[in-house]
Design a protein around this motif. Structure first.
Motif, mmCIF file in Angstrom:
data_model
loop_
_atom_site.group_PDB
_atom_site.id
_atom_site.type_symbol
_atom_site.label_atom_id
_atom_site.label_comp_id
_atom_site.label_asym_id
_atom_site.label_seq_id
_atom_site.Cartn_x
_atom_site.Cartn_y
_atom_site.Cartn_z
ATOM 1 N N TYR A 143 2.272 10.489 -3.376
ATOM 2 C CA TYR A 143 2.026 11.554 -2.366
ATOM 3 C C TYR A 143 2.991 12.729 -2.575
ATOM 4 O O TYR A 143 2.584 13.875 -2.717
ATOM 5 C CB TYR A 143 2.246 10.884 -1.017
ATOM 6 C CG TYR A 143 2.097 11.662 0.262
ATOM 7 C CD1 TYR A 143 0.883 12.234 0.624
ATOM 8 C CD2 TYR A 143 3.156 11.731 1.173
ATOM 9 C CE1 TYR A 143 0.742 12.864 1.861
ATOM 10 C CE2 TYR A 143 3.019 12.357 2.405
ATOM 11 C CZ TYR A 143 1.803 12.924 2.744
ATOM 12 O OH TYR A 143 1.667 13.536 3.968
ATOM 13 N N ARG A 182 0.842 -1.203 0.000
ATOM 14 C CA ARG A 182 0.000 0.000 0.000
ATOM 15 C C ARG A 182 0.880 1.257 0.000
ATOM 16 O O ARG A 182 0.658 2.189 -0.758
ATOM 17 C CB ARG A 182 -0.888 -0.005 1.268
ATOM 18 C CG ARG A 182 -1.866 1.142 1.346
ATOM 19 C CD ARG A 182 -2.417 1.344 2.760
ATOM 20 N NE ARG A 182 -1.492 2.028 3.637
ATOM 21 C CZ ARG A 182 -1.757 2.372 4.890
ATOM 22 N NH1 ARG A 182 -2.926 2.082 5.427
ATOM 23 N NH2 ARG A 182 -0.856 2.997 5.627
ATOM 24 N N ASP A 183 1.901 1.253 0.849
ATOM 25 C CA ASP A 183 2.634 2.503 1.091
ATOM 26 C C ASP A 183 3.760 2.796 0.103
ATOM 27 O O ASP A 183 4.088 3.967 -0.110
ATOM 28 C CB ASP A 183 3.212 2.503 2.510
ATOM 29 C CG ASP A 183 2.130 2.840 3.535
ATOM 30 O OD1 ASP A 183 0.952 2.940 3.141
ATOM 31 O OD2 ASP A 183 2.471 3.005 4.712
ATOM 32 N N ALA A 212 -4.488 4.411 -2.422
ATOM 33 C CA ALA A 212 -4.115 3.430 -1.387
ATOM 34 C C ALA A 212 -5.312 2.640 -0.855
ATOM 35 O O ALA A 212 -5.127 1.593 -0.229
ATOM 36 C CB ALA A 212 -3.436 4.153 -0.221
ATOM 37 N N VAL A 220 -5.599 16.476 7.506
ATOM 38 C CA VAL A 220 -4.418 15.853 8.123
ATOM 39 C C VAL A 220 -3.145 16.237 7.358
ATOM 40 O O VAL A 220 -2.147 16.679 7.936
ATOM 41 C CB VAL A 220 -4.572 14.311 8.153
ATOM 42 C CG1 VAL A 220 -3.265 13.627 8.534
ATOM 43 C CG2 VAL A 220 -5.668 13.906 9.110
ATOM 44 N N TRP A 273 -4.332 8.718 -0.832
ATOM 45 C CA TRP A 273 -5.264 7.812 -0.154
ATOM 46 C C TRP A 273 -6.271 7.186 -1.112
ATOM 47 O O TRP A 273 -6.715 6.060 -0.907
ATOM 48 C CB TRP A 273 -5.966 8.514 1.010
ATOM 49 C CG TRP A 273 -5.097 8.469 2.241
ATOM 50 C CD1 TRP A 273 -4.435 9.520 2.813
ATOM 51 C CD2 TRP A 273 -4.750 7.311 3.019
ATOM 52 N NE1 TRP A 273 -3.704 9.085 3.897
ATOM 53 C CE2 TRP A 273 -3.881 7.735 4.050
ATOM 54 C CE3 TRP A 273 -5.083 5.956 2.951
ATOM 55 C CZ2 TRP A 273 -3.347 6.857 5.003
ATOM 56 C CZ3 TRP A 273 -4.546 5.075 3.895
ATOM 57 C CH2 TRP A 273 -3.689 5.537 4.899
HETATM 58 C C1 LIG Z 1 -1.477 6.958 1.246
HETATM 59 N N1 LIG Z 1 -0.635 6.966 2.395
HETATM 60 C C2 LIG Z 1 -0.304 5.713 2.985
HETATM 61 C C3 LIG Z 1 -0.130 8.154 2.873
HETATM 62 N N2 LIG Z 1 -0.343 9.211 2.315
HETATM 63 N N3 LIG Z 1 0.652 8.088 3.922
HETATM 64 C C4 LIG Z 1 1.283 9.254 4.465
HETATM 65 C C5 LIG Z 1 0.671 9.499 5.760
HETATM 66 C C6 LIG Z 1 0.348 10.920 5.953
HETATM 67 C C7 LIG Z 1 -0.594 11.145 7.089
HETATM 68 N N4 LIG Z 1 -0.015 10.761 8.348
HETATM 69 C C8 LIG Z 1 -1.916 10.428 6.891
HETATM 70 O O1 LIG Z 1 -2.224 9.559 7.707
HETATM 71 O O2 LIG Z 1 -2.653 10.751 5.983
#
Ligand SMILES: CN(C)C(=N)NCCC[C@H](N)C(=O)O
Length: 288
Positions: free
Chosen positions: A181, A173-174, A219, A272, A216
């Motif tokens: 991102y 996923r990441d 993801a 966020v 997201w």
């Molecule tokens: C799509 N994914 C996994 C991300 N964009 N991850 C980065 C996390 C950024 C932030 N803490 C959040 O939870 O959205």
């Protein structure tokens, strides 16, 4: 190796996390439990049954872990770009890195943070899925008394590997989505900023928010699978692996299952990540 990026990543991640956790709880419940009819139903039931505290279940652990996870993500990303382009964070406005370099650095950060995140994320998901109110006299007590008890129980019942349940789905996923991102963030900043200048705070907020949404959205299918695999050990519904989880979820619930939680994920992602990028850029500027 510059360390400010690690510290800035930690602080900005913690701010974003507090803001987004209630959305995250609703998302995890929608993805893993079929008792809710949608976002509003889940929000109302959670509030009625568990009060406002229900939305903050499982938050203490991510707050502690964000120190590791977000600092790894932003620290590795920035240092990977430094290795690829020989430019520091402050030099990158005058000599912008190519999108390919940004993507590779983002994927590297995503890959490494996924393994740090895996046990913390598992504990968060298990605690978020406990729907019993904290203190109800006479009712069955929640299975886990808190994050430490949850970690110890998983360790005892499922062994050390149990703590990494769903880690493979999390990595898949990441890794690419964190490349997406950072590329989205950079692209949006560059569109709205004259060459050689720093993006304004509004640009950073909007670019950070949309980068969160874009990543997201891409993801979400693997996010659903990850959450289901993390809950599998508990619900006695075992999957043979990632593919089996995908196929049996799609067979039983249709292809729409891969988009469960998409709306709430996107609504959560904007504030966020707007706050995360704004505080990250602000701190680096302050220390620059
Ligand atoms: C799509 N994914 C996994 C991300 N964009 N991850 C980065 C996390 C950024 C932030 N803490 C959040 O939870 O959205």
């Amino acid at each position: 190796m510059p360390v400010e990026e690690f510290v800035a990543g930690w602080i900005s991640g913690a701010l974003g996390l507090v803001l987004g956790h209630p959305f995250d709880t609703v998302k995890v419940r929608l993805q893993t439990q079929s008792t809710y009819r949608g976002i509003i139903d889940c929000t109302v039931k959670t509030y009625r049954h568990e009060s406002i505290l229900g939305f903050f279940k499982g938050m203490s652990f991510p707050i502690a872990s964000i120190a590791v996870v977000n600092s790894v993500l932003f620290g590795v990303y920035s240092n990977a770009l430094l290795a690829l382009t020989a430019t520091s964070h402050h030099e990158r406005r005058l000599q912008p890195p190519s999108y390919t370099h940004v993507f590779i650095a983002g994927c590297t950060g995503g890959f490494l943070q996924a393994y740090c995140l895996a046990p913390f994320d598992l504990i968060k998901v298990r605690l978020q899925n406990q729907t019993e109110p904290r203190a109800r006299h006479g009712g069955p007590p929640p299975r886990y008394r808190g994050p430490v008890h949850c970690a110890a129980s998983i360790f005892q019942e499922e062994g050390p590997r149990g703590l990494f349940r769903g880690a493979w789905a999390l990595t898949l996923r990441d890794t690419p989505t964190l490349g997406i991102y950072f590329v989205s963030y950079e692209w949006l900043c560059r569109q709205a900023t004259p060459d050689g200048q720093n993006p304004s705070s509004t640009t950073v907020l909007v670019a950070g928010g949309f980068a969160g949404i874009t990543s997201w959205v891409t993801a979400t299918p693997l996010d659903v699978i990850k959450s289901r695999m993390q809950m599998a050990g508990l619900e006695r519904r075992e999957y043979q692996g990632l593919l089996d989880c995908m196929v049996s979820s799609a067979r039983q619930e249709g292809l729409g299952v891969f988009f469960r939680g998409l709306t709430i994920n996107s609504a959560r992602a904007f504030p966020v990540n707007a706050v995360t990028f704004l505080s990250y850029e602000y701190l680096l500027h302050l220390w620059g």
